[in-house]
Design a protein around this motif. Structure first.
Motif, mmCIF file in Angstrom:
data_model
loop_
_atom_site.group_PDB
_atom_site.id
_atom_site.type_symbol
_atom_site.label_atom_id
_atom_site.label_comp_id
_atom_site.label_asym_id
_atom_site.label_seq_id
_atom_site.Cartn_x
_atom_site.Cartn_y
_atom_site.Cartn_z
ATOM 1 N N ARG A 1 -12.719 18.205 -2.268
ATOM 2 C CA ARG A 1 -11.739 19.289 -2.239
ATOM 3 C C ARG A 1 -10.877 19.380 -3.490
ATOM 4 O O ARG A 1 -10.234 20.395 -3.729
ATOM 5 C CB ARG A 1 -10.824 19.123 -1.020
ATOM 6 N N THR A 2 -10.802 18.302 -4.265
ATOM 7 C CA THR A 2 -9.944 18.310 -5.441
ATOM 8 C C THR A 2 -10.550 17.459 -6.547
ATOM 9 O O THR A 2 -11.248 16.485 -6.270
ATOM 10 C CB THR A 2 -8.530 17.791 -5.094
ATOM 11 N N ARG A 3 -10.268 17.840 -7.773
ATOM 12 C CA ARG A 3 -10.706 17.055 -8.936
ATOM 13 C C ARG A 3 -9.554 16.229 -9.500
ATOM 14 O O ARG A 3 -9.642 15.704 -10.606
ATOM 15 C CB ARG A 3 -11.255 17.991 -10.032
ATOM 16 N N HIS A 4 -8.484 16.084 -8.724
ATOM 17 C CA HIS A 4 -7.292 15.382 -9.209
ATOM 18 C C HIS A 4 -7.094 14.020 -8.558
ATOM 19 O O HIS A 4 -6.013 13.437 -8.699
ATOM 20 C CB HIS A 4 -6.052 16.251 -8.978
ATOM 21 N N LEU A 5 -8.113 13.497 -7.884
ATOM 22 C CA LEU A 5 -7.959 12.198 -7.226
ATOM 23 C C LEU A 5 -8.227 11.012 -8.141
ATOM 24 O O LEU A 5 -7.741 9.914 -7.867
ATOM 25 C CB LEU A 5 -8.896 12.112 -6.014
ATOM 26 N N THR A 6 -8.987 11.220 -9.201
ATOM 27 C CA THR A 6 -9.332 10.085 -10.061
ATOM 28 C C THR A 6 -8.101 9.341 -10.578
ATOM 29 O O THR A 6 -8.047 8.105 -10.494
ATOM 30 C CB THR A 6 -10.224 10.541 -11.225
ATOM 31 N N PRO A 7 -7.070 10.032 -11.109
ATOM 32 C CA PRO A 7 -5.891 9.268 -11.564
ATOM 33 C C PRO A 7 -5.143 8.579 -10.439
ATOM 34 O O PRO A 7 -4.370 7.646 -10.699
ATOM 35 C CB PRO A 7 -5.018 10.342 -12.240
ATOM 36 N N THR B 1 5.370 15.967 -1.174
ATOM 37 C CA THR B 1 6.737 16.483 -1.096
ATOM 38 C C THR B 1 7.650 15.272 -0.959
ATOM 39 O O THR B 1 7.184 14.161 -0.697
ATOM 40 C CB THR B 1 6.924 17.421 0.112
ATOM 41 N N ASP B 2 8.938 15.480 -1.121
ATOM 42 C CA ASP B 2 9.874 14.368 -0.936
ATOM 43 C C ASP B 2 9.717 13.778 0.463
ATOM 44 O O ASP B 2 9.561 14.509 1.444
ATOM 45 C CB ASP B 2 11.319 14.842 -1.127
ATOM 46 N N PHE B 3 9.770 12.459 0.557
ATOM 47 C CA PHE B 3 9.779 11.754 1.838
ATOM 48 C C PHE B 3 11.225 11.367 2.148
ATOM 49 O O PHE B 3 11.899 10.745 1.321
ATOM 50 C CB PHE B 3 8.951 10.469 1.754
ATOM 51 N N THR B 4 11.672 11.720 3.358
ATOM 52 C CA THR B 4 13.007 11.316 3.800
ATOM 53 C C THR B 4 12.907 10.724 5.199
ATOM 54 O O THR B 4 11.900 10.907 5.899
ATOM 55 C CB THR B 4 13.981 12.507 3.830
ATOM 56 N N ALA B 5 13.953 10.046 5.603
ATOM 57 C CA ALA B 5 13.986 9.486 6.957
ATOM 58 C C ALA B 5 13.944 10.588 8.003
ATOM 59 O O ALA B 5 13.509 10.360 9.136
ATOM 60 C CB ALA B 5 15.243 8.637 7.132
ATOM 61 N N LEU C 1 0.277 15.919 -9.687
ATOM 62 C CA LEU C 1 0.954 16.269 -8.441
ATOM 63 C C LEU C 1 0.768 17.746 -8.117
ATOM 64 O O LEU C 1 0.431 18.113 -6.982
ATOM 65 C CB LEU C 1 2.438 15.923 -8.553
ATOM 66 N N GLU C 2 0.959 18.599 -9.111
ATOM 67 C CA GLU C 2 0.815 20.031 -8.883
ATOM 68 C C GLU C 2 -0.630 20.394 -8.563
ATOM 69 O O GLU C 2 -0.896 21.232 -7.688
ATOM 70 C CB GLU C 2 1.289 20.799 -10.121
ATOM 71 N N GLY C 3 -1.580 19.754 -9.243
ATOM 72 C CA GLY C 3 -2.981 20.021 -8.963
ATOM 73 C C GLY C 3 -3.368 19.636 -7.547
ATOM 74 O O GLY C 3 -4.110 20.371 -6.864
ATOM 75 N N GLY D 1 5.558 12.603 -5.649
ATOM 76 C CA GLY D 1 4.879 11.966 -6.769
ATOM 77 C C GLY D 1 4.956 10.466 -6.746
ATOM 78 O O GLY D 1 4.355 9.801 -7.596
ATOM 79 N N SER D 2 5.686 9.925 -5.775
ATOM 80 C CA SER D 2 5.761 8.474 -5.599
ATOM 81 C C SER D 2 4.699 8.026 -4.610
ATOM 82 O O SER D 2 4.072 8.845 -3.926
ATOM 83 C CB SER D 2 7.146 8.075 -5.094
ATOM 84 N N ALA D 3 4.493 6.723 -4.509
ATOM 85 C CA ALA D 3 3.459 6.206 -3.610
ATOM 86 C C ALA D 3 3.953 4.957 -2.894
ATOM 87 O O ALA D 3 4.630 4.116 -3.482
ATOM 88 C CB ALA D 3 2.183 5.889 -4.378
ATOM 89 N N LEU D 4 3.591 4.881 -1.637
ATOM 90 C CA LEU D 4 3.768 3.664 -0.844
ATOM 91 C C LEU D 4 2.432 2.956 -0.795
ATOM 92 O O LEU D 4 1.407 3.563 -0.458
ATOM 93 C CB LEU D 4 4.219 4.026 0.570
ATOM 94 N N ILE D 5 2.396 1.683 -1.148
ATOM 95 C CA ILE D 5 1.189 0.865 -1.041
ATOM 96 C C ILE D 5 1.466 -0.217 -0.002
ATOM 97 O O ILE D 5 2.533 -0.843 -0.022
ATOM 98 C CB ILE D 5 0.820 0.229 -2.392
ATOM 99 N N TRP D 6 0.523 -0.418 0.902
ATOM 100 C CA TRP D 6 0.702 -1.461 1.906
ATOM 101 C C TRP D 6 -0.623 -2.116 2.252
ATOM 102 O O TRP D 6 -1.700 -1.555 2.024
ATOM 103 C CB TRP D 6 1.393 -0.913 3.153
#
Length: 295
Positions: A72-78, A156-160, A37-39, A193-198
């Motif tokens: 742009r980033t090397r942190h997408l693999t995980p 970042t945190d997702f809120t309504a 997440l930080e990366g 750090g959470s994910a929505l999958i749809w």
């Protein structure tokens, strides 16, 4: 329905697939670890800060978008290989189809591929995005088989209040004549750090940001391997960067063939262009192996 179903990384894959096929969407909390997440934040936030706001209302006049994320980033693999995301995408989309070849009835299982990557910053003052389906890009009809499984990772945190993605659960079961309404949607509120999958047939949209802080996220989509990728990954990601990735991710980016015979190079596995120094060597290797494409 009270809202979107929530699971953890330890949830059984079968349960996640069941939720997706029923509701069309699920939230996975603690999807990535703190280091990933930080990366991602460190790599993508500067590009987002320097990006202009989008020009169209659909993309958001107070929204910034940055693409070509593997460059742009090397942190997408995980992220793209997270077992519940990749596993669910394969389980939902890689279903055998049958066909006749002469007198033989054969089954073919398609591959999947990374289609689009994008970092998104919804700034204060951005209104709701129009509700839409993502598989409209391929002119899909509904209801029907799923051809896209998409992910939104909260940086970042997702809120309504700050623009959490709005989702209409079960809308992948609707036909193409039923218009979506915001009143049927639920915000995908979730910690960073959470994910929505749809699924691609689910109606959704970016929410309105009525706070004083931006909402940061990234999205990745998996499409069936027999469809054109939304983002041209061969142009978006330099070859030298692709070579640094695990073979599984290279193939997911498109350096693979989809049965029965799509995406080949010299009628061979296109991954060979990454295994040799130049195309002439790859072509010579193809000549040595002979044709393997179904004719």
């Amino acid at each position: 329905m009270a809202g979107l179903a929530r699971v953890t990384p330890g949830t059984d894959l079968g349960e996640v697939v069941e939720i997706l096929e029923r509701d069309g969407a699920v939230i996975i909390e603690n999807f990535v670890d703190d280091a990933t997440l930080e990366g991602l934040r460190n790599d993508l936030a500067p590009a987002l800060k320097g990006a202009n706001h989008c020009e169209t209302g659909y993309d958001g006049h107070r929204t910034r978008r940055v693409n070509s994320l593997f460059a742009r980033t090397r942190h997408l693999t995980p992220v793209v290989t997270q077992p519940l995301y990749l596993g669910a995408a394969r389980a939902v989309m890689q279903k055998p189809v049958h066909m006749w070849v002469g007198k033989s009835r054969i089954e073919i299982t398609p591959t999947i591929q990374i289609s689009a990557t994008q970092a998104i910053q919804i700034d204060p003052g951005q209104g709701k995005q129009p509700l839409h389906r993502d598989d409209w890009l391929h002119l899909r009809r509904h209801p029907g088989p799923t051809s896209r499984v998409q992910l939104m990772l909260s940086l970042t945190d997702f809120t309504a209040e700050n623009g959490a993605t709005l989702v209409i659960p079960g809308s992948h079961h609707w036909d193409d004549e039923t218009p979506p309404k915001y009143s049927d949607s639920f915000p995908s509120a979730m910690p960073a750090g959470s994910a929505l999958i749809w699924l691609g047939g689910v109606y959704h949209s970016g929410g309105a940001n009525t706070t004083d802080e931006p909402r940061l996220s990234l999205t990745v989509s998996y499409d069936l391997g027999n469809l054109r990728q939304e983002e041209n990954q061969y142009l978006a990601v330099p070859k030298e960067t692709v070579l640094e990735l695990p073979e599984e991710v290279r193939r997911l980016l498109g350096y693979d063939s989809c049965p029965p015979g799509l995406g080949w190079y010299e009628m061979q596995d296109p991954h060979m262009v990454l295994e040799y120094d130049d195309l002439e060597q790859a072509r010579a290797a193809a000549d040595r192996h002979g044709s393997s494409r179904l004719n």
